[in-house]
Write a protein that holds these residues in place. Structure first.
Motif, PDB file in Angstrom:
ATOM      1  N   MET A 128      -8.204  -0.949  26.536  1.00 24.52           N
ATOM      2  CA  MET A 128      -9.259   0.175  25.892  1.00 24.52           C
ATOM      3  C   MET A 128      -9.665   1.422  27.395  1.00 24.52           C
ATOM      4  SD  MET A 128     -13.343   0.969  24.431  1.00 24.52           S
ATOM      5  CE  MET A 128     -13.778  -0.354  25.591  1.00 24.52           C
ATOM      6  N   ARG A 156     -20.422  -4.181  15.196  1.00 28.72           N
ATOM      7  CA  ARG A 156     -20.482  -3.174  15.294  1.00 28.72           C
ATOM      8  C   ARG A 156     -19.751  -2.975  16.319  1.00 28.72           C
ATOM      9  NH1 ARG A 156     -25.236   0.694  14.643  1.00 28.72           N
ATOM     10  NH2 ARG A 156     -24.014   1.677  16.299  1.00 28.72           N
ATOM     11  N   ARG A 157     -18.398  -1.945  16.116  1.00 30.24           N
ATOM     12  CA  ARG A 157     -17.614  -1.090  17.188  1.00 30.24           C
ATOM     13  C   ARG A 157     -19.608  -0.705  18.357  1.00 30.24           C
ATOM     14  NH1 ARG A 157     -12.298   1.792  16.276  1.00 30.24           N
ATOM     15  NH2 ARG A 157     -11.434  -0.750  15.780  1.00 30.24           N
ATOM     16  N   ARG A 158     -18.696  -0.585  19.446  1.00 28.27           N
ATOM     17  CA  ARG A 158     -19.579   0.385  20.434  1.00 28.27           C
ATOM     18  C   ARG A 158     -18.513   1.187  20.508  1.00 28.27           C
ATOM     19  NH1 ARG A 158     -20.240  -3.706  25.671  1.00 28.27           N
ATOM     20  NH2 ARG A 158     -17.642  -3.849  24.849  1.00 28.27           N
ATOM     21  N   THR A 159     -19.547   2.736  20.880  1.00 27.94           N
ATOM     22  CA  THR A 159     -18.761   3.632  21.213  1.00 27.94           C
ATOM     23  C   THR A 159     -19.956   3.757  22.567  1.00 27.94           C
ATOM     24  OG1 THR A 159     -20.954   4.824  20.529  1.00 27.94           O
ATOM     25  CG2 THR A 159     -19.631   4.286  18.797  1.00 27.94           C
ATOM     26  N   ARG A 166     -18.626  -8.610  10.050  1.00 30.08           N
ATOM     27  CA  ARG A 166     -18.318  -8.153  11.079  1.00 30.08           C
ATOM     28  C   ARG A 166     -19.180  -6.729  12.963  1.00 30.08           C
ATOM     29  NH1 ARG A 166     -14.278  -4.172   8.865  1.00 30.08           N
ATOM     30  NH2 ARG A 166     -13.011  -4.419  10.965  1.00 30.08           N
TER      31      ARG A 166
END
Length: 124
Positions: free
Chosen positions: A47, A11-14, A9
């Motif tokens: 978003m 990684r989610r960006r912040t 998966r």
């Protein structure tokens, strides 16, 4: 064969507050397309719309973002005649800025209720 679920998966960006503030400021410009700005920055338009809702509700505090302070206007107290002759008339002063647009309004304090109604319509 073992598989690591974190390797499969992405990684989610912040995104930092300064970046969000930059995007939201660009969206507030006259004629700006929220979807266009989001896509230009590699973001999902949904978003950015969520960030806008959160900012309006005060759930997302951003640097250099003015805080909305709700004002409740009620009936103004009576001013006696001998006091008002020597003192300047009371006024409500409102300064607004949105992008390049700036406005300054001075409203008589005796018409505070009408000022509140005007502001509600303005921000509707």
């Amino acid at each position: 064969m073992e598989s690591d679920s974190s390797a499969q998966r992405p990684r989610r960006r912040t995104h930092g507050k300064a970046f969000k503030a930059q995007i939201l400021q660009a969206c507030d410009q006259p004629g700006a397309s929220v979807a266009g700005i989001a896509i230009a920055h590699g973001l999902n338009p949904n978003m950015v719309q969520r960030w806008r809702r959160e900012a309006r509700r005060g759930e997302l505090t951003l640097p250099d973002t003015p805080v909305f302070i709700p004002v409740v206007a009620g009936p103004t107290p009576a001013i006696d005649a001998h006091h008002s002759a020597s003192a300047p008339p009371l006024a409500i002063e409102v300064q607004l800025q949105r992008g390049a647009l700036q406005a300054w309004v001075s409203w008589p304090a005796q018409a505070a209720h009408e000022c509140g109604a005007w502001l509600r319509e303005l921000f509707r």
